[in-house]
Design a protein around this motif. Structure first.
Motif, PDB file in Angstrom:
ATOM      1  N   ASP A 113      40.193 109.795  30.805  1.00  0.00           N
ATOM      2  CA  ASP A 113      39.433 110.860  30.153  1.00  0.00           C
ATOM      3  C   ASP A 113      39.192 110.616  28.667  1.00  0.00           C
ATOM      4  O   ASP A 113      38.412 111.339  28.053  1.00  0.00           O
ATOM      5  CB  ASP A 113      40.149 112.208  30.315  1.00  0.00           C
ATOM      6  CG  ASP A 113      40.160 112.672  31.753  1.00  0.00           C
ATOM      7  OD1 ASP A 113      39.253 112.270  32.508  1.00  0.00           O
ATOM      8  OD2 ASP A 113      41.075 113.417  32.131  1.00  0.00           O
ATOM      9  N   LEU A 114      39.840 109.625  28.081  1.00  0.00           N
ATOM     10  CA  LEU A 114      39.666 109.333  26.657  1.00  0.00           C
ATOM     11  C   LEU A 114      38.502 108.359  26.495  1.00  0.00           C
ATOM     12  O   LEU A 114      38.592 107.199  26.871  1.00  0.00           O
ATOM     13  CB  LEU A 114      40.940 108.735  26.056  1.00  0.00           C
ATOM     14  CG  LEU A 114      40.882 108.410  24.571  1.00  0.00           C
ATOM     15  CD1 LEU A 114      40.651 109.667  23.751  1.00  0.00           C
ATOM     16  CD2 LEU A 114      42.165 107.728  24.129  1.00  0.00           C
ATOM     17  N   VAL A 115      37.405 108.846  25.956  1.00  0.00           N
ATOM     18  CA  VAL A 115      36.217 108.018  25.758  1.00  0.00           C
ATOM     19  C   VAL A 115      36.071 107.741  24.265  1.00  0.00           C
ATOM     20  O   VAL A 115      35.738 108.629  23.488  1.00  0.00           O
ATOM     21  CB  VAL A 115      34.953 108.715  26.308  1.00  0.00           C
ATOM     22  CG1 VAL A 115      33.728 107.845  26.068  1.00  0.00           C
ATOM     23  CG2 VAL A 115      35.122 109.015  27.788  1.00  0.00           C
ATOM     24  N   LEU A 116      36.367 106.514  23.887  1.00  0.00           N
ATOM     25  CA  LEU A 116      36.239 106.101  22.489  1.00  0.00           C
ATOM     26  C   LEU A 116      34.843 105.556  22.242  1.00  0.00           C
ATOM     27  O   LEU A 116      34.231 104.962  23.138  1.00  0.00           O
ATOM     28  CB  LEU A 116      37.271 105.017  22.165  1.00  0.00           C
ATOM     29  CG  LEU A 116      38.737 105.430  22.209  1.00  0.00           C
ATOM     30  CD1 LEU A 116      39.638 104.220  21.988  1.00  0.00           C
ATOM     31  CD2 LEU A 116      39.027 106.503  21.183  1.00  0.00           C
ATOM     32  N   PRO A 117      34.313 105.722  21.039  1.00  0.00           N
ATOM     33  CA  PRO A 117      33.000 105.141  20.706  1.00  0.00           C
ATOM     34  C   PRO A 117      33.050 103.617  20.765  1.00  0.00           C
ATOM     35  O   PRO A 117      34.118 103.010  20.691  1.00  0.00           O
ATOM     36  CB  PRO A 117      32.756 105.609  19.269  1.00  0.00           C
ATOM     37  CG  PRO A 117      33.696 106.724  19.038  1.00  0.00           C
ATOM     38  CD  PRO A 117      34.866 106.497  19.929  1.00  0.00           C
ATOM     39  N   ASP A 118      31.867 103.018  20.867  1.00  0.00           N
ATOM     40  CA  ASP A 118      31.780 101.562  20.837  1.00  0.00           C
ATOM     41  C   ASP A 118      32.306 101.032  19.515  1.00  0.00           C
ATOM     42  O   ASP A 118      32.112 101.644  18.466  1.00  0.00           O
ATOM     43  CB  ASP A 118      30.323 101.102  20.998  1.00  0.00           C
ATOM     44  CG  ASP A 118      29.817 101.286  22.411  1.00  0.00           C
ATOM     45  OD1 ASP A 118      30.640 101.333  23.345  1.00  0.00           O
ATOM     46  OD2 ASP A 118      28.582 101.386  22.579  1.00  0.00           O
ATOM     47  N   LEU A 119      32.969  99.890  19.581  1.00  0.00           N
ATOM     48  CA  LEU A 119      33.473  99.197  18.399  1.00  0.00           C
ATOM     49  C   LEU A 119      32.852  97.805  18.374  1.00  0.00           C
ATOM     50  O   LEU A 119      32.824  97.120  19.398  1.00  0.00           O
ATOM     51  CB  LEU A 119      34.998  99.081  18.447  1.00  0.00           C
ATOM     52  CG  LEU A 119      35.788 100.387  18.542  1.00  0.00           C
ATOM     53  CD1 LEU A 119      37.279 100.098  18.708  1.00  0.00           C
ATOM     54  CD2 LEU A 119      35.551 101.257  17.324  1.00  0.00           C
ATOM     55  N   ARG A 120      32.349  97.396  17.219  1.00  0.00           N
ATOM     56  CA  ARG A 120      31.766  96.076  17.052  1.00  0.00           C
ATOM     57  C   ARG A 120      32.367  95.435  15.817  1.00  0.00           C
ATOM     58  O   ARG A 120      32.325  96.004  14.733  1.00  0.00           O
ATOM     59  CB  ARG A 120      30.249  96.155  16.877  1.00  0.00           C
ATOM     60  CG  ARG A 120      29.517  96.695  18.061  1.00  0.00           C
ATOM     61  CD  ARG A 120      29.393  95.628  19.157  1.00  0.00           C
ATOM     62  NE  ARG A 120      28.804  96.219  20.339  1.00  0.00           N
ATOM     63  CZ  ARG A 120      29.426  96.379  21.504  1.00  0.00           C
ATOM     64  NH1 ARG A 120      30.656  95.982  21.636  1.00  0.00           N
ATOM     65  NH2 ARG A 120      28.824  96.916  22.521  1.00  0.00           N
ATOM     66  N   LEU A 121      32.922  94.236  15.996  1.00  0.00           N
ATOM     67  CA  LEU A 121      33.503  93.503  14.872  1.00  0.00           C
ATOM     68  C   LEU A 121      32.546  92.391  14.466  1.00  0.00           C
ATOM     69  O   LEU A 121      32.111  91.602  15.312  1.00  0.00           O
ATOM     70  CB  LEU A 121      34.859  92.910  15.260  1.00  0.00           C
ATOM     71  CG  LEU A 121      35.596  92.219  14.115  1.00  0.00           C
ATOM     72  CD1 LEU A 121      36.148  93.269  13.151  1.00  0.00           C
ATOM     73  CD2 LEU A 121      36.703  91.337  14.642  1.00  0.00           C
ATOM     74  N   ARG A 122      32.225  92.346  13.202  1.00  0.00           N
ATOM     75  CA  ARG A 122      31.364  91.303  12.650  1.00  0.00           C
ATOM     76  C   ARG A 122      32.165  90.530  11.609  1.00  0.00           C
ATOM     77  O   ARG A 122      32.831  91.123  10.769  1.00  0.00           O
ATOM     78  CB  ARG A 122      30.131  91.909  11.970  1.00  0.00           C
ATOM     79  CG  ARG A 122      29.350  92.866  12.830  1.00  0.00           C
ATOM     80  CD  ARG A 122      28.570  92.129  13.898  1.00  0.00           C
ATOM     81  NE  ARG A 122      27.796  93.068  14.687  1.00  0.00           N
ATOM     82  CZ  ARG A 122      27.885  93.180  15.997  1.00  0.00           C
ATOM     83  NH1 ARG A 122      28.712  92.429  16.678  1.00  0.00           N
ATOM     84  NH2 ARG A 122      27.134  94.033  16.651  1.00  0.00           N
TER      85      ARG A 122
END
Length: 195
Positions: A113-122
């Motif tokens: 049930d825990l929906v985290l936002p997208d994470l992008r590492l640059r």
């Protein structure tokens, strides 16, 4: 908003400042002093009221409070499961950073049930990174800042961090400069057993 987040704020206040501060905050936010059920949904307004009441009660800036929450989630003995989930990301801090994009999926494995936002590492240059946080969870950039700082200590790495951007929709960015991968002794960690 997932009750787990509200419950984390409750535990953070209680463990850091005592039951009295939690009770004062709960009353000011209009929630039960009994707290939250981790697996129940709650409206986002409840979390907003809770954070505003905590910031007022502690006379702290909301952003600083959220950053401290991120540190608490990794460093407090009662939250060992969060640290363990994050340490599965790699054997050193650089590997950990590179695994952050997979964190939302790993978190869903443990807590569907825990929906985290997208994470992008640059990686802008060797040792210079930018963690882009998608919209959907206001305050997550500040929490990430504290969490990344605590994880650097956990790995024994020397880093500088900064909040590069934050939006009202929750989108944000954290800058990370990895100065020394093995600056100090990190905390012990074994993939095979819980400490």
């Amino acid at each position: 908003m997932n009750g787990l987040i509200n419950r984390s704020i409750q535990c953070f206040l209680r463990d850091g400042w005592g039951a009295g501060v939690w009770e004062d905050t709960a009353r000011a936010a209009g929630v039960s002093v009994q707290g939250f059920e981790p697996l129940l949904p709650y409206p986002a307004e409840v979390t907003d009221r809770l954070l505003a009441a905590a910031a007022t009660r502690l006379d702290r800036d909301r952003g600083c409070l959220l950053e401290d929450l991120g540190t608490y989630l990794v460093s407090h003995p009662a939250r060992a499961g969060v640290r363990r989930l994050l340490r599965f990301g790699g054997s050193d801090y650089r590997d950990f950073l590179c695994s952050l994009e997979d964190l939302p999926a790993r978190a869903r494995l443990a807590l569907p049930d825990l929906v985290l936002p997208d994470l992008r590492l640059r990686e802008a240059a060797r040792g210079r990174f930018r963690l882009e946080i998608g919209p959907g969870m206001p305050g997550l950039a500040e929490v990430a800042l504290g969490l990344l700082r605590a994880m650097a200590d956990d790995y024994g790495a020397l880093v500088t961090l900064g909040l590069a951007r934050r939006g009202k929709d929750g989108a944000g960015a954290v800058t990370i400069r990895l100065l020394d991968q093995a600056h100090g002794a990190g905390r012990a960690f074994s993939l095979g057993r819980a400490e």
